[in-house]
Design an enzyme around this catalytic site. Structure first.
Site, PDB file in Angstrom:
ATOM      1  N   ASP B  37     -18.906 -60.415 -47.780  1.00 41.71           N
ATOM      2  CA  ASP B  37     -17.734 -60.812 -46.999  1.00 41.71           C
ATOM      3  C   ASP B  37     -16.594 -61.123 -47.955  1.00 41.71           C
ATOM      4  OD1 ASP B  37     -17.664 -61.857 -43.784  1.00 41.71           O
ATOM      5  OD2 ASP B  37     -15.935 -62.389 -45.026  1.00 41.71           O
ATOM      6  N   ASP B  53     -14.317 -57.369 -50.753  1.00 43.24           N
ATOM      7  CA  ASP B  53     -13.249 -56.930 -49.849  1.00 43.24           C
ATOM      8  C   ASP B  53     -13.511 -55.448 -49.618  1.00 43.24           C
ATOM      9  OD1 ASP B  53     -10.997 -55.885 -48.682  1.00 43.24           O
ATOM     10  OD2 ASP B  53      -9.594 -57.033 -49.927  1.00 43.24           O
ATOM     11  N   VAL B  54     -13.813 -55.069 -48.396  1.00 39.22           N
ATOM     12  CA  VAL B  54     -14.213 -53.673 -48.129  1.00 39.22           C
ATOM     13  C   VAL B  54     -13.114 -52.664 -48.425  1.00 39.22           C
ATOM     14  CG1 VAL B  54     -15.994 -54.289 -46.438  1.00 39.22           C
ATOM     15  CG2 VAL B  54     -13.646 -53.765 -45.654  1.00 39.22           C
ATOM     16  N   TYR B 145      -5.999 -50.839 -34.050  1.00 43.67           N
ATOM     17  CA  TYR B 145      -7.433 -51.070 -33.859  1.00 43.67           C
ATOM     18  C   TYR B 145      -8.054 -49.875 -33.125  1.00 43.67           C
ATOM     19  CZ  TYR B 145     -11.652 -53.802 -32.632  1.00 43.67           C
ATOM     20  OH  TYR B 145     -12.933 -54.271 -32.491  1.00 43.67           O
ATOM     21  N   LYS B 149     -10.954 -47.487 -34.694  1.00 46.66           N
ATOM     22  CA  LYS B 149     -12.286 -47.476 -34.073  1.00 46.66           C
ATOM     23  C   LYS B 149     -12.638 -46.088 -33.543  1.00 46.66           C
ATOM     24  CE  LYS B 149     -13.467 -51.770 -34.880  1.00 46.66           C
ATOM     25  NZ  LYS B 149     -14.562 -52.060 -35.854  1.00 46.66           N
ATOM     26  N   THR B 183     -12.993 -62.840 -31.092  1.00 49.46           N
ATOM     27  CA  THR B 183     -12.559 -62.904 -29.688  1.00 49.46           C
ATOM     28  C   THR B 183     -12.056 -64.300 -29.329  1.00 49.46           C
ATOM     29  OG1 THR B 183     -14.895 -63.090 -29.097  1.00 49.46           O
ATOM     30  CG2 THR B 183     -13.847 -60.958 -28.783  1.00 49.46           C
TER      31      THR B 183
HETATM   32  N1  LIG Z   1     -16.217 -59.482 -30.993  1.00 50.63           N
HETATM   33  C1  LIG Z   1     -16.075 -58.421 -30.241  1.00 50.63           C
HETATM   34  O1  LIG Z   1     -15.921 -58.516 -29.005  1.00 50.63           O
HETATM   35  C2  LIG Z   1     -16.122 -57.052 -30.832  1.00 50.63           C
HETATM   36  C3  LIG Z   1     -16.104 -55.958 -29.962  1.00 50.63           C
HETATM   37  C4  LIG Z   1     -16.156 -54.676 -30.481  1.00 50.63           C
HETATM   38  C5  LIG Z   1     -16.230 -54.488 -31.839  1.00 50.63           C
HETATM   39  N2  LIG Z   1     -16.244 -55.562 -32.669  1.00 50.63           N
HETATM   40  C6  LIG Z   1     -16.331 -55.289 -34.109  1.00 50.63           C
HETATM   41  O2  LIG Z   1     -17.431 -55.959 -34.678  1.00 50.63           O
HETATM   42  C7  LIG Z   1     -17.146 -56.278 -36.032  1.00 50.63           C
HETATM   43  C8  LIG Z   1     -17.346 -57.758 -36.267  1.00 50.63           C
HETATM   44  O3  LIG Z   1     -16.474 -58.464 -35.397  1.00 50.63           O
HETATM   45  P1  LIG Z   1     -16.586 -60.024 -35.116  1.00 50.63           P
HETATM   46  O4  LIG Z   1     -16.198 -60.222 -33.697  1.00 50.63           O
HETATM   47  O5  LIG Z   1     -17.882 -60.533 -35.609  1.00 50.63           O
HETATM   48  O6  LIG Z   1     -15.345 -60.513 -36.024  1.00 50.63           O
HETATM   49  P2  LIG Z   1     -15.153 -61.873 -36.864  1.00 50.63           P
HETATM   50  O7  LIG Z   1     -13.709 -61.982 -37.139  1.00 50.63           O
HETATM   51  O8  LIG Z   1     -15.800 -62.974 -36.128  1.00 50.63           O
HETATM   52  O9  LIG Z   1     -15.944 -61.547 -38.193  1.00 50.63           O
HETATM   53  C9  LIG Z   1     -15.517 -60.494 -39.021  1.00 50.63           C
HETATM   54  C10 LIG Z   1     -15.995 -60.759 -40.425  1.00 50.63           C
HETATM   55  O10 LIG Z   1     -15.485 -59.705 -41.256  1.00 50.63           O
HETATM   56  C11 LIG Z   1     -14.947 -60.292 -42.433  1.00 50.63           C
HETATM   57  N3  LIG Z   1     -13.904 -59.476 -43.019  1.00 50.63           N
HETATM   58  C12 LIG Z   1     -12.641 -59.270 -42.558  1.00 50.63           C
HETATM   59  N4  LIG Z   1     -11.957 -58.491 -43.410  1.00 50.63           N
HETATM   60  C13 LIG Z   1     -12.794 -58.187 -44.427  1.00 50.63           C
HETATM   61  C14 LIG Z   1     -12.661 -57.422 -45.615  1.00 50.63           C
HETATM   62  N5  LIG Z   1     -11.502 -56.816 -45.932  1.00 50.63           N
HETATM   63  N6  LIG Z   1     -13.725 -57.313 -46.425  1.00 50.63           N
HETATM   64  C15 LIG Z   1     -14.879 -57.946 -46.129  1.00 50.63           C
HETATM   65  N7  LIG Z   1     -15.064 -58.688 -45.032  1.00 50.63           N
HETATM   66  C16 LIG Z   1     -14.026 -58.807 -44.184  1.00 50.63           C
HETATM   67  C17 LIG Z   1     -14.418 -61.645 -41.982  1.00 50.63           C
HETATM   68  O11 LIG Z   1     -14.274 -62.529 -43.071  1.00 50.63           O
HETATM   69  C18 LIG Z   1     -15.481 -62.082 -40.989  1.00 50.63           C
HETATM   70  O12 LIG Z   1     -16.529 -62.755 -41.617  1.00 50.63           O
HETATM   71  C19 LIG Z   1     -15.726 -55.822 -36.292  1.00 50.63           C
HETATM   72  O13 LIG Z   1     -15.747 -54.528 -36.881  1.00 50.63           O
HETATM   73  C20 LIG Z   1     -15.146 -55.761 -34.903  1.00 50.63           C
HETATM   74  O14 LIG Z   1     -14.065 -54.878 -34.814  1.00 50.63           O
HETATM   75  C21 LIG Z   1     -16.197 -56.838 -32.203  1.00 50.63           C
END
Ligand SMILES: NC(=O)c1ccc[n+]([C@@H]2O[C@H](COP(=O)([O-])OP(=O)(O)OC[C@H]3O[C@@H](n4cnc5c(N)ncnc54)[C@H](O)[C@@H]3O)[C@@H](O)[C@H]2O)c1
Ligand SMILES: NC(=O)c1ccc[n+]([C@@H]2O[C@H](COP(=O)([O-])OP(=O)(O)OC[C@H]3O[C@@H](n4cnc5c(N)ncnc54)[C@H](O)[C@@H]3O)[C@@H](O)[C@H]2O)c1
Lengths: 240, 238
Positions: B37, B53-54, B145, B149, B183
């Protein structure tokens, strides 16, 4: 009766291939066409088509093109984002610079184009945007990693813009060509072309005019209830 | 709980939300999990955590090298890190657009590019990319986004067919509305709209998504590649 009489249309990638056929078909249907391309264009020989130099990846160039079209015509009715480049590298051989170049043109270019014309379309509460995706925006191709990514983005960007601006009278659709005979496919190795055509149920490739006809439909009032969709024109390639 | 015993997995965005759910579930199934992360974090259930950092291609090379040095293999990559941004096309700034695309899309490319040679050397692997229902259907706003996606879905199919003969499978998960910090940070209005459109009538949890990720990482899904697996309470079916 001409189907696009008086519609002010910007077509990108209009020097050759699909964009060129779109520009000609639109002019033949009565549209005013601003044919934009990064490459030089022949004199169109059609007074309804005027040519402009545009790099679709350049946000300032988009702003000045939109400004000029508004000044001269007072409206933008249709945008066809047909400019595109392809890259053949698989992920493990793809450099970051190659990835970025394909995304800049095929994906960011579509975003910048939509962003440039939306104010004019929102003001008149009308407009039709047509983005060229690809069969590789729907299914995977071997290699072509960046192109696959960017064309997938175009499909979902088109749906997003469609639902965001639907209440403002703006329609946004993607066209999904299969294998089409253009300078792009002419440059590909014969065996690569044969493989795709061989997988096309129609048994042959398409012509740029096949795609232009779909764009004319989506631009015109016949498609007034069509938004957020992908119009597949591929000789059956994706159906199998 | 041994469905992933012997497998080494990298999970990005593992500090919280869906990524944390996937990393802990994979560890519970016996995998050696390296949680990555951009935020520093500790997770006792995981074999290791790494700062990554990805969007940083050099950092990717270092993380994969470190994993190979420590374990000698890489079996599973979960590209989960992601960010969102509310802007609609007409109001969005190119810089903001680029930021979302670079994490959600280019980050996935960098992850796959770094992992594929290691997987190939080990005779195969499983890549799981977290797309979204927004990669398949649309909501208003969040323009960049959606672009990213949608790209993730086709990139996944591309990798699946390009590397199928190397024994590497690649699949996408399309989460619906999941309760996470992401969210929680969205407007109540947006969240209500998603929930209303979810036939099962409840938000999903990170462990709902983790169940799918464990399946796609395990040998139970050995013949599954190039697919989209929605975990969305029926959102896309309606
Ligand atoms: N929560 C939802 O409803 C939902 C729905 C569809 C898709 N997603 C996808 O699921 C994945 C996770 O989402 P989430 O809801 O757990 O989000 P979140 O914000 O709760 O967690 C995301 C994590 O990614 C990390 N991150 C952000 N930028 C980064 C980077 N450049 N390098 C490394 N780490 C990084 C953040 O620090 C965090 O720990 C995402 O790809 C999101 O788009 C989420
Ligand atoms: N030919 C096919 O089989 C096929 C299949 C699916 C999708 N497409 C898509 O259709 C569109 C047109 O393809 P084509 O086959 O006619 O390609 P082409 O190479 O024949 O023509 C593309 C045109 O875009 C222009 N262009 C490239 N980069 C540009 C930039 N940065 N700014 C402005 N103009 C630029 C080129 O100068 C050229 O005139 C592309 O988006 C392509 O991806 C083509």
């Amino acid at each position: 009766m001409r189907r696009l009489e008086g519609k002010v249309t910007i077509v990108t990638g209009a020097t050759m291939g699909i964009g060129r056929a779109v520009a000609k078909a639109f002019a033949a249907e009565g549209a005013w066409v601003i044919a934009a391309d990064i490459a030089d264009q022949d004199r169109p020989g059609d007074q309804k088509i005027e040519t402009r130099r545009l790099d679709v990846a350049d946000e300032e160039a988009w702003a000045s093109l939109a400004e000029e079209v508004m000044r001269r015509y007072g409206r933008v009715d249709v945008l066809v984002n047909a400019a595109g480049v392809i890259g053949y590298e698989p992920i493990h051989e793809l450099t970051t610079a190659q990835w970025q170049r394909v995304l800049d043109v095929d994906q960011t270019g579509v975003y910048l184009g939509m962003r440039a014309v939306l104010p004019a379309m929102r003001e008149r509460r009308a407009g039709s945007i047509i983005n060229l995706s690809s069969a590789w925006g729907v299914v995977g191709g071997v290699g072509v990693a960046a192109y696959n990514a960017a064309k997938g983005a175009v499909g979902s960007m088109s749906r997003n813009a469609a639902v965001t601006y639907a209440r403002e009278g703006i329609r946004v659709n993607a066209v999904v060509p299969g294998w089409i005979r253009t300078p792009l496919t002419d440059r590909q190795p014969a065996d690569a072309n044969e493989r795709v055509i061989g997988a096309t149920p129609a048994g042959h490739g398409g012509e740029p005019e096949d795609i232009a006809a779909g764009c004319v439909y989506l631009a015109g009032d016949d498609a007034r209830f069509v938004t957020g969709t992908e119009l597949v024109i591929d000789g059956g390639f994706l159906a199998v | 709980m041994t469905r992933l015993t012997g497998k080494v997995a990298i999970v990005t965005g593992a500090s919280r939300g869906i990524g944390a759910g996937i990393a802990t579930a994979m560890a519970a199934e016996g995998a050696t999990v390296i949680g990555c992360d951009v935020l520093g974090f500790s997770a006792p259930a995981l074999a290791a955590t790494e700062a990554l950092d990805v969007t940083d291609e050099d950092a990717w090379a270092q993380v994969v090298a470190k994993v190979l040095e420590r374990t000698g293999r890489l079996d599973v990559l979960v590209n989960n890190a992601g960010i969102t941004s509310p802007e609609s096309v007409h109001e969005s700034r190119l810089e903001e657009w680029r930021r979302v695309v670079s994490v959600n899309q280019t980050g996935v490319f960098f992850g796959m590019r770094a992992a594929i040679p290691a997987m190939e050397a080990g005779g195969g692997g499983a890549i799981i990319n977290i797309s979204s229902i927004c990669g398949a259907a649309a909501v208003p706003g969040i323009a960049a986004y959606h672009a990213a996606k949608g790209a993730v879905r086709t990139m996944t199919k591309n990798a699946a067919i390009t590397y199928a003969r190397q024994g590497i499978r690649a699949n996408a998960i399309l989460p619906g509305w999941i309760q996470t910090p992401m969210t929680a940070g969205q407007s109540a209005d947006v969240n209500d709209r998603f929930l209303d459109a979810t036939p099962l009538g409840r938000p999903g949890t990170p462990s709902d998504v983790a169940g799918a990720a464990v399946f796609l990482a395990s040998d139970e899904s050995a013949f599954i590649t190039g697919v989209d697996l929605p975990v969305d309470g029926g959102y896309l079916a309606a």
